[in-house]
Write an enzyme that holds these catalytic residues in place. Sequence first.
Site, PDB file in Angstrom:
ATOM      1  N   LYS A  46       0.832  -1.008  -0.286  1.00 49.12           N
ATOM      2  CA  LYS A  46       0.102   0.151  -0.506  1.00 49.12           C
ATOM      3  C   LYS A  46       0.508   1.535   0.043  1.00 49.12           C
ATOM      4  O   LYS A  46      -0.022   2.641   0.195  1.00 49.12           O
ATOM      5  CB  LYS A  46      -0.933  -0.080   1.183  1.00 49.12           C
ATOM      6  N   HIS A 101       7.949  -7.547  -1.827  1.00 48.53           N
ATOM      7  CA  HIS A 101       7.338  -6.674  -0.780  1.00 48.53           C
ATOM      8  C   HIS A 101       8.295  -7.183   0.214  1.00 48.53           C
ATOM      9  O   HIS A 101       8.022  -7.483   1.433  1.00 48.53           O
ATOM     10  CB  HIS A 101       6.386  -6.913   0.074  1.00 48.53           C
ATOM     11  N   SER A 131      -4.735   2.884   3.866  1.00 47.75           N
ATOM     12  CA  SER A 131      -5.053   2.162   2.711  1.00 47.75           C
ATOM     13  C   SER A 131      -5.307   0.493   2.804  1.00 47.75           C
ATOM     14  O   SER A 131      -5.986   0.502   1.677  1.00 47.75           O
ATOM     15  CB  SER A 131      -3.738   2.656   1.824  1.00 47.75           C
TER      16      SER A 131
HETATM   17  P1  A3P Z   1      -4.843   5.027  -1.723  1.00 50.02           P
HETATM   18  O1  A3P Z   1      -5.002   3.624  -0.581  1.00 50.02           O
HETATM   19  O2  A3P Z   1      -4.331   5.481  -0.741  1.00 50.02           O
HETATM   20  O3  A3P Z   1      -5.573   5.360  -2.442  1.00 50.02           O
HETATM   21  P2  A3P Z   1       0.002  -0.328  -3.731  1.00 50.02           P
HETATM   22  O4  A3P Z   1      -0.090  -0.488  -4.876  1.00 50.02           O
HETATM   23  O5  A3P Z   1       1.269  -0.759  -2.799  1.00 50.02           O
HETATM   24  O6  A3P Z   1      -0.828  -1.330  -3.255  1.00 50.02           O
HETATM   25  O7  A3P Z   1      -0.736   1.510  -3.130  1.00 50.02           O
HETATM   26  C1  A3P Z   1      -2.174   1.624  -3.817  1.00 50.02           C
HETATM   27  C2  A3P Z   1      -1.923   2.735  -2.950  1.00 50.02           C
HETATM   28  O8  A3P Z   1      -1.262   3.849  -4.213  1.00 50.02           O
HETATM   29  C3  A3P Z   1      -3.606   3.619  -3.022  1.00 50.02           C
HETATM   30  O9  A3P Z   1      -3.721   4.270  -2.190  1.00 50.02           O
HETATM   31  C4  A3P Z   1      -3.576   3.762  -5.063  1.00 50.02           C
HETATM   32  O10 A3P Z   1      -4.701   5.039  -4.504  1.00 50.02           O
HETATM   33  C5  A3P Z   1      -2.229   4.514  -4.961  1.00 50.02           C
HETATM   34  N1  A3P Z   1      -1.472   4.919  -5.842  1.00 50.02           N
HETATM   35  C6  A3P Z   1      -2.252   4.155  -7.333  1.00 50.02           C
HETATM   36  N2  A3P Z   1      -1.445   4.780  -8.254  1.00 50.02           N
HETATM   37  C7  A3P Z   1      -1.666   5.758  -8.147  1.00 50.02           C
HETATM   38  C8  A3P Z   1      -1.689   6.866  -8.684  1.00 50.02           C
HETATM   39  N3  A3P Z   1      -1.280   6.934 -10.171  1.00 50.02           N
HETATM   40  N4  A3P Z   1      -1.562   8.094  -8.576  1.00 50.02           N
HETATM   41  C9  A3P Z   1      -1.484   7.853  -6.762  1.00 50.02           C
HETATM   42  N5  A3P Z   1      -1.753   7.363  -5.509  1.00 50.02           N
HETATM   43  C10 A3P Z   1      -1.617   6.178  -6.783  1.00 50.02           C
END
Ligand code: A3P
Length: 289
Positions: A46, A101, A131
């Site tokens: 996340k 991870h 998140s």
């Molecule tokens: P949120 O849940 O706060 O919106 P991961 O890929 O490590 O699981 O992280 C997921 C988080 O990255 C989510 O956060 C997601 O919305 C955010 N995310 C993915 N693409 C993004 C982008 N282009 N710009 C900003 N945040 C992004």
Amino acid sequence: MELSDEYLFKYKGIYFMSDVVTPDYLDSLEDFDIRDSDVFLVTYPKSGTVWTQNILSLIHYEGHRNGTEETDLLDRMPWLEYNVRNVDWSKRESPRLIASHLPYYLVPKGLRNGKGKVIYVLRNPKDVLVSYYNFSKFSRKLEETDFVLMEQFLDGKVLAGSWLDHVEGWSAHRDDFNILFLTYEELKKDLRSSVLKICNFLGKKLTEKEVDEVVDNATFDKMRKDRRANYKHLSSELVDHTRGGFLRKGVVGDWKNMMTVAQNERFNHVFKKRMEKLPFKFCWDMSLN
Ligand code: A3P
């Protein structure tokens, strides 16, 4: 994100999803053959993994950049420990883009000895927690909980273990790796500079126009609509598509909408001292919606 024997198992101090990886496979990663050209993206869950996977893929694959390539992100940059597509790594063309991870001590020996490149992306842990919490509602493989998840998170009893252990471990061993640290917050603040920083680290020369295309295709709004960069293809057995998307809000500071004053104090009590020793600065209050 409640721990459940059915879905998670513990291996060398860290929790893994039981239906997509086995201890034997994790054992085998120690001797995974690293090439100098390998690019690993390592994150705590996340923290902006999919975002950075997409950026790396846009930097490397012109077909993705100009929209002519219909390959899922998962195939362009597969997971090391969750090899759900059964990638034969030895047959994969260089440069291999690989996501993980894993904590520093479980990655392949070659990587720990300075072969290949690592990009480590980290995010303000309060936003990570928020998140995580929302992801637990989206994923059918994680039991839905209310915000009591916070205590498990503070205790490291969640997927990938403790945030502090993960970040401290990678940070303390930074000299063993060929590594670039980036924060979610700096990506958010200045995506173009972050893309250039990544290109520079990878020795990848893109024209101004190409950099513009990467940046344009990596914005939250663009990615949210991009099937290839989302988990849209995941079956409804795995995720509940009716409960929002993988790309949820994509902002800095959402923890303020979620955590009570008491929860924030409790969080600070556990995290503050150790966080102060980390060589990273997080922006906790930026509100870029
Ligand atoms: P949120 O849940 O706060 O919106 P991961 O890929 O490590 O699981 O992280 C997921 C988080 O990255 C989510 O956060 C997601 O919305 C955010 N995310 C993915 N693409 C993004 C982008 N282009 N710009 C900003 N945040 C992004």
